[in-house]
Enzyme design. Structure first.
Site, mmCIF file in Angstrom:
data_model
loop_
_atom_site.group_PDB
_atom_site.id
_atom_site.type_symbol
_atom_site.label_atom_id
_atom_site.label_comp_id
_atom_site.label_asym_id
_atom_site.label_seq_id
_atom_site.Cartn_x
_atom_site.Cartn_y
_atom_site.Cartn_z
ATOM 1 N N TYR A 152 -7.048 -0.505 10.991
ATOM 2 C CA TYR A 152 -5.662 -0.275 11.368
ATOM 3 C C TYR A 152 -5.544 0.000 12.873
ATOM 4 C CZ TYR A 152 -4.457 0.581 6.389
ATOM 5 O OH TYR A 152 -4.250 0.476 5.036
ATOM 6 N N GLU A 181 4.860 -1.018 5.195
ATOM 7 C CA GLU A 181 4.607 -1.864 4.022
ATOM 8 C C GLU A 181 5.448 -3.138 4.049
ATOM 9 O OE1 GLU A 181 2.026 -1.150 2.638
ATOM 10 O OE2 GLU A 181 1.846 0.946 3.197
#
Length: 656
Positions: free
Chosen positions: A496, A407
């Site tokens: 991803y 993150e």
């Protein structure tokens, strides 16, 4: 450069590539003329975006600066606020309307996004807009008409905003009920000492007007964001017993912290070890707040950012440590979390993880640009905003390190390099997952490495084999597809995992780190606080690394083409091993890759030979002659399984 390439360099003098004398026996599924046809970039090169992948001489970008005042009532979960947006139109076009994003309307029952997925499972009324006014360059303010359409709002200007540096101020008053424990982006969730508010997408935000589409008004369905850059000054008023952690820098610590907390914060700015600002024991002590009634207003500022977010709770434990940045600079890593999430096996190490990953990304790619980086523990477990991340309060050990590093890695993509997440998710999630791979290797001597074995892969095996399974799935979408069109089943495997693995292939197999790394750093620096498109990235990497990569963009990004390299035959030259060996290699499917051919001799010595991608420009099969003076035991293409070869059963040939 990786070991395979070093081995190649050492043995290249012994290699000669002979013209193919065996017939091309591979099936027609691989067509060199199709694979290597001139590549058509998705976006054109022009005066705004150059053929080198850099901003062109006439590149422009609009700007939005914000002043926001908001009040949170935790009893009713009502967040109410007002904002002034100073908007500058640098475009060559006069603008007769403005468009804003109203993401909270996604939580309405009649939202478009409610018909595209099962999220959320409970609903709110979205935004309540009280007023919209426009202030011109002379300070004159007047009400204007606005139209709300789903998660967008159109503001109709009384006078068009002039092109090339026209300015105005937009005044908006609004409120909404904070969504409960749902949504994945923000929420309010319980802890033993009080509710935790994770507040994001909380104020009406300017949509982007750019040279690619004009107003980019894609509705907020589930995919993420595309926002203008600017400076933020914002103030959050909460009850006296709540701690607020917000993007940017706290401007008034003397008003909202005790003297002891201020001293500890200053100590943390000089400490590489985590310093407790507010301990678990102090959470329930009224003396940990500078007053014991009423409200406190927390004042923050953040420069050159596209967004801000914050968390608030009376349950927060708070710790911090110094982040060491290049050129002798520093920032502050902070974590806030409920007492029950603490401990050395869990959030007691959160600031250590945040500090280490931010330092690694800063040294390896581009310096962290803001004074503070924050982790907040809650249930929006794995969500990023500039300067602050929302990570799950139950995460521990490896999973906590992974989510924090991932993150905060989003600071680089897309918070610094401002790509369009709502359309090109791979430029956000794929790039960030790529840099995570190497951060995991670096952290604490590889404590949680290797990441490449699969948090985002569908299984836990060799990542090249795992992505080959994705390529074989006929229903899997290509990378160059709008984010909202990607089914949830494929969001991680494609955006991803495939996005990241493509960059791993570029770095480790196609280009090499010695050319890839400097080019990737220059890409980040060149497009920092700007809006690159996929074509800008493609052109930039080609220009900076000196490679024509159209074959790769076509096969990996435009399509899910599969790879099937094979060793079809090996025979001694003229029947005499002392004259060397002729190895017939073939490309049997649509994707091509450079590859390593490994020969194992009768004394178990090995020789690696590089087969460049250009081998396949005119051939489906090719005979590679390798000089040698020993008998051969076997030959294998891609011996370390670095390539996503979908059929490894034909990769080796054993000599009789």
């Amino acid at each position: 450069m990786n070991n395979l390439t070093l081995t190649l360099a050492a043995t290249f003098a012994a290699l000669s590539l002979a013209p193919a004398f065996a017939a091309d026996t591979a099936p027609a599924r691989f067509d060199p003329a199709q694979t290597f046809a001139p590549y058509s970039y998705p976006q054109p090169a022009n005066a705004y975006r150059s053929a080198s992948g850099k901003p062109g001489p006439m590149y422009w970008q609009n700007r939005a600066d914000y002043r926001i005042k908001a009040t949170l009532d935790p009893a009713t979960r009502l967040l109410s606020g007002s904002e002034v947006i100073s908007y500058t139109n640098h475009s060559p076009d006069a603008l007769d309307v403005l468009w804003l994003q109203l993401d909270q309307n996604r939580y309405r029952k009649d939202a478009r996004g409610a018909f595209t997925s099962t999220f959320p499972t409970e609903f709110t009324d979205g935004y309540r807009i009280s007023s919209v006014e426009v202030e011109d360059a002379h300070g004159r303010t007047q009400p204007v008409k606005w139209i709300v359409s789903d998660t967008r709002m159109q503001v109709q200007l009384p006078t068009a905003l002039k092109a090339q540096d026209g300015q105005l101020k937009l005044h908006i008053a609004w409120s909404f009920t904070v969504p409960g424990e749902f949504g994945g982006r923000m929420d309010v969730n319980p802890s033993k000492n009080g509710e935790i508010f994770e507040i994001a997408q909380w104020y009406p935000r300017m949509a982007v007007y750019d040279d690619l589409r004009g107003w980019d008004t894609a509705p907020y369905l589930n995919s993420e964001f595309y926002l203008e850059y600017g400076d933020f000054d914002y103030a959050i008023t909460v009850p006296w017993d709540m701690i607020v952690a917000g993007s940017g820098e706290l401007l008034n610590p003397q008003d909202v912290l005790t003297r002891t907390e201020q001293q500890r914060l200053e100590q943390a700015r000089r400490s590489d070890k985590t310093v407790m600002i507010r301990s678990a024991d102090e959470v329930t002590q009224p003396s940990s707040r500078p007053k014991q009634s009423g409200t406190l207003t927390w004042h923050f500022a953040m420069h050159d950012t596209r967004d801000v977010a914050f968390g608030a709770s009376k349950a927060f434990v708070w710790d911090a440590a110094r982040i060491n940045l290049p050129a002798g600079k520093s920032a502050l890593a902070m974590s806030v979390y409920p007492a029950e999430s603490g401990g050395d096996a869990a959030w007691g190490r959160a600031t250590e993880y945040l500090k280490a990953s931010t330092e690694y990304f800063s040294k390896q790619w581009y310096p962290y640009p803001w004074p503070v980086a924050i982790n907040e523990a809650g249930t929006a477990g794995g969500m990023e905003y500039p300067g602050i991340t929302f990570d799950h309060k139950l995460a521990k050990g490896r999973s906590l390190h992974m989510v924090i590093a991932h993150e905060i890695g989003h600071i680089w993509f897309p918070m610094i390099v401002g790509s369009n997440e709502r359309r090109d998710a791979w430029m956000d999630e794929g790039f960030n997952t790529f840099i995570d791979v190497y951060e995991a290797d670096a952290f604490n001597h590889g404590e949680y490495a290797p990441k490449r074995d699969g948090e985002y892969a569908p299984g836990k095996g060799n990542p090249a084999d795992e992505i080959a399974k994705v390529l074989q799935d006929q229903d899997a979408p290509p990378l160059l597809l709008g984010a909202d069109m990607v089914p949830e089943k494929y969001r991680h495997p494609i955006s991803y995992f495939k996005g990241a693995f493509g960059l791993v292939l570029l770095r480790e197999q196609i280009i090499g780190p010695e050319r890839f790394d400097p080019a990737f750093r220059r890409y980040i620096a060149t497009w920092a606080y700007k809006h690159p498109s996929p074509s800008d990235f493609f052109r930039f990497m080609e220009s900076e690394t000196g490679e024509d990569l159209g074959w790769f963009w076509r096969g990996w990004f435009d399509h899910n083409w599969q790879l099937d390299l094979a060793v079809q035959k090996a025979a001694y030259t003229d029947g005499d091993y002392r004259k060397g060996v002729d190895v017939t290699v073939a490309n049997l499917d649509q994707l091509v890759m450079p590859a390593t051919l490994q020969l194992v001799y009768d004394d178990d010595s090995k020789q690696d030979v590089r087969v460049p991608v250009e081998t396949w420009q005119q051939h489906r099969s090719y005979v590679v002659h390798v000089d040698g003076t020993r008998k051969l035991k076997s030959v294998t293409i891609d011996p370390v399984r670095a390539l996503p070869d979908g059929n490894r059963g034909n990769n080796s040939f054993a000599m009789p």
